[in-house]
Design a protein around this motif. Structure first.
Motif, PDB file in Angstrom:
ATOM      1  N   ILE A  44       5.341 -15.353  -1.483  1.00  0.00           N
ATOM      2  CA  ILE A  44       6.060 -14.114  -1.177  1.00  0.00           C
ATOM      3  C   ILE A  44       5.281 -13.298  -0.148  1.00  0.00           C
ATOM      4  CG2 ILE A  44       6.770 -11.876  -2.117  1.00  0.00           C
ATOM      5  CD1 ILE A  44       8.660 -14.041  -2.925  1.00  0.00           C
ATOM      6  N   TYR A  45       3.979 -13.159  -0.360  1.00  0.00           N
ATOM      7  CA  TYR A  45       3.143 -12.385   0.562  1.00  0.00           C
ATOM      8  C   TYR A  45       3.169 -12.993   1.967  1.00  0.00           C
ATOM      9  CZ  TYR A  45      -1.002 -10.320   2.727  1.00  0.00           C
ATOM     10  OH  TYR A  45      -1.855  -9.695   3.594  1.00  0.00           O
ATOM     11  N   ILE A  46       3.006 -14.317   2.035  1.00  0.00           N
ATOM     12  CA  ILE A  46       3.004 -14.989   3.341  1.00  0.00           C
ATOM     13  C   ILE A  46       4.344 -14.794   4.046  1.00  0.00           C
ATOM     14  CG2 ILE A  46       2.863 -17.219   4.514  1.00  0.00           C
ATOM     15  CD1 ILE A  46       0.911 -18.097   2.318  1.00  0.00           C
ATOM     16  N   ALA A  47       5.452 -14.937   3.297  1.00  0.00           N
ATOM     17  CA  ALA A  47       6.780 -14.785   3.893  1.00  0.00           C
ATOM     18  C   ALA A  47       6.990 -13.371   4.419  1.00  0.00           C
ATOM     19  CB  ALA A  47       7.860 -15.123   2.861  1.00  0.00           C
ATOM     20  N   GLU A  48       6.412 -12.374   3.742  1.00  0.00           N
ATOM     21  CA  GLU A  48       6.622 -10.983   4.146  1.00  0.00           C
ATOM     22  C   GLU A  48       5.763 -10.574   5.336  1.00  0.00           C
ATOM     23  OE1 GLU A  48       6.225  -8.394   0.799  1.00  0.00           O
ATOM     24  OE2 GLU A  48       8.084  -9.072  -0.131  1.00  0.00           O
ATOM     25  N   ILE A  49       4.643 -11.236   5.553  1.00  0.00           N
ATOM     26  CA  ILE A  49       3.765 -10.833   6.658  1.00  0.00           C
ATOM     27  C   ILE A  49       3.927 -11.710   7.887  1.00  0.00           C
ATOM     28  CG2 ILE A  49       2.052  -9.931   5.025  1.00  0.00           C
ATOM     29  CD1 ILE A  49       0.260 -12.347   5.808  1.00  0.00           C
ATOM     30  N   ALA A  50       4.523 -12.895   7.750  1.00  0.00           N
ATOM     31  CA  ALA A  50       4.542 -13.867   8.851  1.00  0.00           C
ATOM     32  C   ALA A  50       5.688 -13.595   9.821  1.00  0.00           C
ATOM     33  CB  ALA A  50       4.674 -15.284   8.289  1.00  0.00           C
ATOM     34  N   PRO A  51       5.489 -13.825  11.127  1.00  0.00           N
ATOM     35  CA  PRO A  51       6.606 -13.814  12.080  1.00  0.00           C
ATOM     36  C   PRO A  51       7.582 -14.931  11.711  1.00  0.00           C
ATOM     37  CG  PRO A  51       4.477 -13.861  13.220  1.00  0.00           C
ATOM     38  CD  PRO A  51       4.203 -14.133  11.778  1.00  0.00           C
ATOM     39  N   LYS A  52       8.865 -14.720  12.001  1.00  0.00           N
ATOM     40  CA  LYS A  52       9.871 -15.675  11.541  1.00  0.00           C
ATOM     41  C   LYS A  52       9.681 -17.068  12.137  1.00  0.00           C
ATOM     42  CE  LYS A  52      13.327 -14.137  14.946  1.00  0.00           C
ATOM     43  NZ  LYS A  52      14.671 -13.519  15.099  1.00  0.00           N
ATOM     44  N   SER A 106       1.229  -6.033   2.352  1.00  0.00           N
ATOM     45  CA  SER A 106       2.503  -6.420   2.958  1.00  0.00           C
ATOM     46  C   SER A 106       3.199  -5.204   3.572  1.00  0.00           C
ATOM     47  CB  SER A 106       3.412  -7.049   1.891  1.00  0.00           C
ATOM     48  OG  SER A 106       4.754  -7.066   2.331  1.00  0.00           O
ATOM     49  N   PRO A 107       3.559  -5.255   4.868  1.00  0.00           N
ATOM     50  CA  PRO A 107       4.255  -4.123   5.486  1.00  0.00           C
ATOM     51  C   PRO A 107       5.582  -3.804   4.804  1.00  0.00           C
ATOM     52  CG  PRO A 107       3.481  -5.664   7.151  1.00  0.00           C
ATOM     53  CD  PRO A 107       3.286  -6.329   5.828  1.00  0.00           C
ATOM     54  N   ARG A 108       6.312  -4.824   4.391  1.00  0.00           N
ATOM     55  CA  ARG A 108       7.600  -4.577   3.744  1.00  0.00           C
ATOM     56  C   ARG A 108       7.417  -3.836   2.418  1.00  0.00           C
ATOM     57  NH1 ARG A 108       8.624  -9.072   6.892  1.00  0.00           N
ATOM     58  NH2 ARG A 108      10.699  -9.131   7.849  1.00  0.00           N
ATOM     59  N   TRP A 109       6.389  -4.181   1.676  1.00  0.00           N
ATOM     60  CA  TRP A 109       6.132  -3.475   0.420  1.00  0.00           C
ATOM     61  C   TRP A 109       5.718  -2.037   0.686  1.00  0.00           C
ATOM     62  CZ3 TRP A 109       1.830  -1.122  -1.826  1.00  0.00           C
ATOM     63  CH2 TRP A 109       1.977  -0.776  -3.175  1.00  0.00           C
ATOM     64  N   LEU A 110       4.872  -1.827   1.699  1.00  0.00           N
ATOM     65  CA  LEU A 110       4.447  -0.473   2.037  1.00  0.00           C
ATOM     66  C   LEU A 110       5.630   0.386   2.461  1.00  0.00           C
ATOM     67  CD1 LEU A 110       1.182  -1.337   4.006  1.00  0.00           C
ATOM     68  CD2 LEU A 110       1.312  -0.207   1.777  1.00  0.00           C
ATOM     69  N   ALA A 111       6.551  -0.209   3.233  1.00  0.00           N
ATOM     70  CA  ALA A 111       7.751   0.533   3.629  1.00  0.00           C
ATOM     71  C   ALA A 111       8.616   0.857   2.417  1.00  0.00           C
ATOM     72  CB  ALA A 111       8.548  -0.275   4.650  1.00  0.00           C
ATOM     73  N   LYS A 112       8.686  -0.069   1.489  1.00  0.00           N
ATOM     74  CA  LYS A 112       9.504   0.139   0.292  1.00  0.00           C
ATOM     75  C   LYS A 112       9.002   1.307  -0.545  1.00  0.00           C
ATOM     76  CE  LYS A 112      10.961  -2.133  -3.995  1.00  0.00           C
ATOM     77  NZ  LYS A 112      10.742  -3.288  -4.886  1.00  0.00           N
ATOM     78  N   VAL A 113       7.672   1.458  -0.652  1.00  0.00           N
ATOM     79  CA  VAL A 113       7.111   2.527  -1.493  1.00  0.00           C
ATOM     80  C   VAL A 113       6.835   3.804  -0.690  1.00  0.00           C
ATOM     81  CG1 VAL A 113       6.103   0.884  -3.107  1.00  0.00           C
ATOM     82  CG2 VAL A 113       4.728   1.672  -1.176  1.00  0.00           C
ATOM     83  N   GLY A 114       7.240   3.829   0.598  1.00  0.00           N
ATOM     84  CA  GLY A 114       7.168   5.052   1.381  1.00  0.00           C
ATOM     85  C   GLY A 114       5.822   5.376   1.990  1.00  0.00           C
ATOM     86  N   ARG A 115       4.924   4.422   2.090  1.00  0.00           N
ATOM     87  CA  ARG A 115       3.598   4.673   2.688  1.00  0.00           C
ATOM     88  C   ARG A 115       3.676   4.343   4.179  1.00  0.00           C
ATOM     89  NH1 ARG A 115       0.175   1.783  -2.126  1.00  0.00           N
ATOM     90  NH2 ARG A 115      -1.480   1.668  -0.537  1.00  0.00           N
ATOM     91  N   GLU A 116       4.255   5.277   4.936  1.00  0.00           N
ATOM     92  CA  GLU A 116       4.648   5.028   6.314  1.00  0.00           C
ATOM     93  C   GLU A 116       3.459   4.758   7.233  1.00  0.00           C
ATOM     94  OE1 GLU A 116       7.476   4.152   8.994  1.00  0.00           O
ATOM     95  OE2 GLU A 116       7.793   4.682   6.894  1.00  0.00           O
ATOM     96  N   ALA A 117       2.407   5.577   7.115  1.00  0.00           N
ATOM     97  CA  ALA A 117       1.248   5.395   8.003  1.00  0.00           C
ATOM     98  C   ALA A 117       0.591   4.039   7.760  1.00  0.00           C
ATOM     99  CB  ALA A 117       0.243   6.523   7.779  1.00  0.00           C
ATOM    100  N   GLU A 118       0.457   3.664   6.496  1.00  0.00           N
ATOM    101  CA  GLU A 118      -0.132   2.360   6.168  1.00  0.00           C
ATOM    102  C   GLU A 118       0.773   1.226   6.608  1.00  0.00           C
ATOM    103  OE1 GLU A 118      -2.119   2.185   2.146  1.00  0.00           O
ATOM    104  OE2 GLU A 118      -1.188   4.164   2.025  1.00  0.00           O
TER     105      GLU A 118
END
Length: 367
Positions: A44-52, A106-118
Motif C-alpha cells: 500500500i505504501y509503495i503504491a501510494e508514493i510511486a509514480p504510476k 505517504s503524501p496521500r495519507w498526509l492529504a487525507k488527514v489535512g497535514r498540508e505542509a507535510e
C-alpha cells in the motif's frame, strides 16, 4: 511499519530463547502478526508514493526482496541450527528501523488527514525538488475531497455495489494465489524431492531457493512493460504445467513405469512451478490489491484480503502433508486444476492497471 518491526524482533528473540513449546509458539505468533501487517502495509505504501509508470516495478521489487530473504533463509537453514537462523531474523528488522528514519510519510495519507505542509514536502521529496508536482497534487486533493464527502467505511460497506467489484478482485486473487499450493510445495520441497526418489532433498531445495531470485527480477522488469494481466496468465499457465509434470511423475512412480524419469520430472515440475509463480502470481495479487481500493476503504478491504490470503496459506500448509499421504499425484493435479481456474478468473474479472494513476483505476473499476 516501525511497530511491526519491533513486534517481529520480539518474536525472533522469543523463538531463539525458547526452551519449550509455549515461548516458541508465542514467538511464532508475534513474527506472524508482524509479517502479516508488513504484507499489507508495504505494498500500500509503495503504491501510494510511486509514480504510476514505476508503481508496478517498485511494488514487485518488494516481492524480490521477500524471495531474496526467503532464499537466503533456505540456504542458511542447510548449514546453521534453527536457533541461529531465528537470530538472523533480527538483522532485517534492525535495518528497517534505521531505514524508516529516512523515508517520508505517504503524501496521500498526509492529504487525507489535512497535514498540508507535510503533504507538499513529502511529495516534493519523493518526486525531486525541481519536479512539477502541481498536477499530481491537484489530482490527489480532488480525490481526497471526494472521499471526505463519503461516510466512514465499515466492514459491511464492502458489500456495497460501489466497492464489491474491487473486493471480489482482491479476495479472488488472494484465493487463487494460495490455492495453487505455493506454501505447501515450498514448505515441503525437500520431502517432495525425497518422495520422488532423490537420495537427498538438499540439492533440490537449494535449486528451489536460487531460482526464485532471477525470475522475480525478470518480473520486476516486465511488470510495467507487459502489464499485470499477461503476467498473471503466463504465471498461472506455468504453475499449471509445473504441477501437472510433478503429479505425472508421482503417477508414473505409483504405476511402476518410467521410473528413471520420475525424479527428473518431479524436480523439473517443482522448479517450473516456483519459477512461474515468482514471475507473476507471487507479486501481482499484492500489487493489484494495493491499487484498486479507494483510500477510505483501504483499511477494511485490505485487511479482509490479507486475512483471506494468510488463512489460505495456513489451510494449504496444514493440509499438504495429509494430501500427499493420500495421493502425491492427486495433490499436484489438484493444484494444477486451481491454476487453470486462476487463468479463467483473470480473463473474466481482473482489469489491467498498468500505466494508470490510482485515481484513474477507480474510474476504470466503477465503469
Amino acid at each position: 511499519m516501525t511497530l511491526s518491526a519491533v513486534i517481529c524482533m520480539a518474536g525472533w528473540l522469543a523463538i531463539f530463547s525458547s526452551m519449550g513449546s509455549l515461548l516458541l509458539d508465542a514467538g511464532r505468533f508475534f513474527t506472524g502478526y508482524g509479517i502479516g501487517i508488513f504484507s499489507y502495509v508495504v505494498p500500500i505504501y509503495i503504491a501510494e508514493i510511486a509514480p504510476k509508470n514505476l508503481r508496478g516495478a517498485l511494488t514487485t521489487l518488494n516481492q524480490l526482496m521477500i524471495v531474496t530473504g526467503s532464499s537466503i533463509s533456505f540456504l542458511l537453514g542447510t548449514v546453521v541450527s534453527w536457533r541461529t537462523l531465528a537470530l538472523t531474523g533480527l538483522i532485517p528488522c534492525f535495518l528497517l528501523l534505521v531505514g524508516l528514519l529516512f523515508i517520508p510519510e505517504s503524501p496521500r495519507w498526509l492529504a487525507k488527514v489535512g497535514r498540508e505542509a507535510e503533504f507538499e514536502y513529502s511529495l516534493r521529496k519523493l518526486r525531486g525538488s525541481k519536479a512539477n508536482v502541481f498536477a499530481e497534487a491537484d489530482e490527489i486533493h480532488e480525490t481526497i475531497l471526494t472521499l471526505q464527502s463519503l461516510p466512514k467505511a465499515r466492514l459491511l460497506d464492502l458489500f456495497d455495489a460501489k466497492y464489491i467489484k474491487a473486493v471480489i478482485i482482491a479476495v479472488g486473487l488472494m484465493v487463487c494465489q494460495q490455492s495453487g499450493g505455493i506454501n505447501g510445495i515450498g514448505f515441503y520441497a525437500s520431502e517432495t524431492f525425497q518422495t520422488a526418489g532423490l537420495s537427498s532433498g538438499k540439492a533440490g531445495t537449494i535449486a528451489y531457493a536460487l531460482i526464485q531470485i532471477p525470475v522475480t527480477m525478470l518480473g520486476v522488469v516486465l511488470m510495467d512493460k507487459s502489464g499485470r494481466r499477461p503476467l498473471l496468465m503466463v504465471s498461472s499457465f506455468g504453475t499449471f504445467l509445473g504441477c501437472f509434470l510433478a503429479g505425472t511423475s508421482f503417477f508414473f512412480k505409483s504405476q511402476a513405469v518410467f521410473l528413471d524419469w520420475v525424479p527428473l520430472l518431479a524436480v523439473s515440475g517443482v522448479l517450473m512451478f516456483i519459477a512461474s509463480f515468482s514471475i507473476g502470481m507471487g507479486a501481482v495479487p499484492w500489487l493489484i490489491m494495493s491499487e484498486i481500493f479507494p483510500l477510505h476503504i483501504k483499511g477494511a478491504a485490505g485487511s479482509v484480503a490479507v486475512l483471506v490470503n494468510w488463512f489460505g496459506a495456513w489451510a494449504v500448509s496444514y493440509s499438504f502433508n495429509f494430501l500427499i499421504n493420500w495421493s502425491p499425484a492427486g495433490t499436484f493435479w489438484l493444484f494444477s486444476g486451481f491454476s487453470l481456474l486462476t487463468i479463467i478468473f483473470v480473463v473474466k474479472v481482473v482489469p489491467e492497471t498498468k500505466g494508470k494513476s490510482l485515481e484513474e483505476i477507480q474510474v476504470l473499476i466503477n465503469k
